[in-house]
Write a protein that holds these residues in place. Structure first.
Motif, short mmCIF file in Angstrom:
data_model
loop_
_atom_site.label_atom_id
_atom_site.label_comp_id
_atom_site.label_asym_id
_atom_site.label_seq_id
_atom_site.Cartn_x
_atom_site.Cartn_y
_atom_site.Cartn_z
N PHE A 54 0.80 -1.22 -0.04
CA PHE A 54 -0.01 0.14 -0.13
C PHE A 54 0.97 1.21 -0.04
O PHE A 54 0.54 2.01 -0.82
CB PHE A 54 -0.98 -0.16 1.07
N PHE A 55 1.80 1.43 0.84
CA PHE A 55 2.87 2.41 0.90
C PHE A 55 3.45 2.58 -0.30
O PHE A 55 3.61 3.76 -0.74
CB PHE A 55 3.82 2.08 1.89
N GLN A 56 3.84 1.49 -1.06
CA GLN A 56 4.41 1.56 -2.39
C GLN A 56 3.61 2.16 -3.44
O GLN A 56 3.92 3.13 -4.18
CB GLN A 56 4.81 0.17 -3.03
N GLN A 57 2.32 1.63 -3.44
CA GLN A 57 1.19 2.16 -4.36
C GLN A 57 0.83 3.52 -4.01
O GLN A 57 0.34 4.37 -5.05
CB GLN A 57 0.01 1.24 -4.37
N ALA A 58 1.25 3.90 -2.88
CA ALA A 58 0.76 5.38 -2.53
C ALA A 58 1.91 6.46 -2.80
O ALA A 58 1.52 7.44 -2.62
CB ALA A 58 0.33 5.42 -0.83
N GLY A 59 2.83 5.87 -3.43
CA GLY A 59 3.85 6.84 -3.80
C GLY A 59 5.22 7.14 -2.80
O GLY A 59 5.92 8.16 -2.83
N VAL A 60 5.13 6.34 -1.63
CA VAL A 60 6.23 6.39 -0.63
C VAL A 60 7.52 5.92 -1.47
O VAL A 60 7.51 4.78 -1.59
CB VAL A 60 5.93 5.50 0.49
N SER A 61 8.77 6.36 -1.39
CA SER A 61 9.85 6.39 -1.83
C SER A 61 10.52 5.10 -1.26
O SER A 61 11.04 4.33 -1.79
CB SER A 61 10.76 7.47 -1.87
N GLN A 62 10.22 4.69 0.08
CA GLN A 62 11.03 3.72 0.90
C GLN A 62 9.74 2.99 1.58
O GLN A 62 9.71 3.24 3.02
CB GLN A 62 12.10 4.43 1.61
N PRO A 63 8.93 2.40 0.92
CA PRO A 63 7.94 1.43 1.63
C PRO A 63 8.15 0.51 2.77
O PRO A 63 7.52 0.49 3.75
CB PRO A 63 7.07 1.13 0.52
N ASN A 187 -7.21 0.50 -8.55
CA ASN A 187 -6.42 1.47 -8.45
C ASN A 187 -7.09 2.87 -7.63
O ASN A 187 -6.77 4.12 -7.87
CB ASN A 187 -6.19 2.24 -9.85
N TRP A 188 -7.49 2.38 -6.45
CA TRP A 188 -8.14 3.47 -5.64
C TRP A 188 -6.91 4.24 -5.01
O TRP A 188 -7.15 5.37 -4.41
CB TRP A 188 -8.93 3.00 -4.46
N GLY A 189 -5.82 3.71 -4.74
CA GLY A 189 -4.52 4.43 -3.97
C GLY A 189 -4.90 4.91 -2.61
O GLY A 189 -5.67 3.98 -2.03
N LEU A 190 -4.70 6.04 -2.21
CA LEU A 190 -5.01 6.52 -0.78
C LEU A 190 -6.38 6.57 -0.41
O LEU A 190 -7.12 6.44 0.55
CB LEU A 190 -4.47 7.91 -0.49
#
Length: 250
Positions: A54-63, A187-190
């Motif tokens: 989820f963190f990766q899909q949300a765009g966090v650089s270091q999930p 692809n709902w993301g956050l």
């Protein structure tokens, strides 16, 4: 005590396992599984099981790093709750924990409709940390209700049902989360957090209305309070026959 419970159960024809769904026992069964159900409804699978993804899909650089941080917070929260649960009680910890996690879901949902920037990522990680505190606190207290709320006679059946229904809901969420956060599916993301904010709201309200305070109560006292149909939020103030007996001997 167990002999008395069995005699009453036989008299009321509630000695069989399906009695966990009848009358006062039905309420006690609902209370036993509600905290676990609430965990699932406030995003247990999203933030914990599939946290890194989820963190990766949300765009966090270091999930993975963020996941390690949240796991550390979970461990620390459990250790702290070992002390808090007997000092502050089960009800306030469980109810406020679910409320905090629900609010966190709402905040993450809002972030899902705001422009992407570095500040948004920082806020998201911070809110995820608060969510983990709430989730683990609820989980810690949920375990105590499995062993304390049901009657002694029906405890094995009540505990097994409470764990079982939570597991079934968990399997369903395992499937849904993968669709919700997958970029090639929904692809709902956050914005996935809005789903949990929606189903989490009745779960949160149910916590405040259903969960009683069992701290310091014996099995006999809990049986009495349920038989007297004391409101769950008044369990801590209600005086039992045991307490009156103790006061009379002082």
């Amino acid at each position: 005590m167990l002999e008395h419970e069995y005699a009453v159960a036989v008299e009321q024809r509630q000695e069989q396992w399906w009695s966990i769904f009848r009358g006062t026992n039905g309420l006690r069964t609902t209370i036993a599984f509600w905290p676990g159900l609430a965990q699932q409804c406030i995003g247990l699978k999203l933030f914990r099981t599939f946290g890194t993804y989820f963190f990766q899909q949300a765009g966090v650089s270091q999930p993975f790093t963020v996941k390690c941080i949240t796991l550390s917070i979970q461990i620390a929260t459990v250790l702290v709750n070992i002390v808090l649960v007997d000092n502050f009680g089960r009800r306030p910890l469980a109810c406020w924990a679910v409320t905090i996690s629900w609010v966190a879901c709402c905040v993450v949902g809002v972030l899902g409709v705001t422009p992407d920037n570095q500040a948004k990522t920082y806020v998201f990680v911070l809110v995820a940390c608060f969510w983990n505190i709430g989730m683990m606190t609820c989980g810690t207290v949920a375990t105590t209700f499995n062993g304390e709320i049901s009657s002694q006679l029906l405890r094995p059946y009540t505990a097994a049902f409470a764990v079982g229904i939570t597991c079934v809901l968990g399997v369903i969420m395992d499937v849904f989360v993968l669709y919700m956060v997958n970029a090639n599916q929904w692809n709902w993301g956050l914005k996935t957090s809005w789903f949990y904010a929606g189903i989490g709201f009745p779960a949160m309200v149910g916590m405040w209305l259903l969960i009683p305070e069992s701290k310091g109560r014996s099995t006999a006292e809990l049986d009495e309070l349920f038989e007297r149909k004391i409101k769950p939020w008044r369990f801590s103030q209600a005086e039992t026959a045991t307490e009156r007996l103790v006061k009379s001997k002082e």
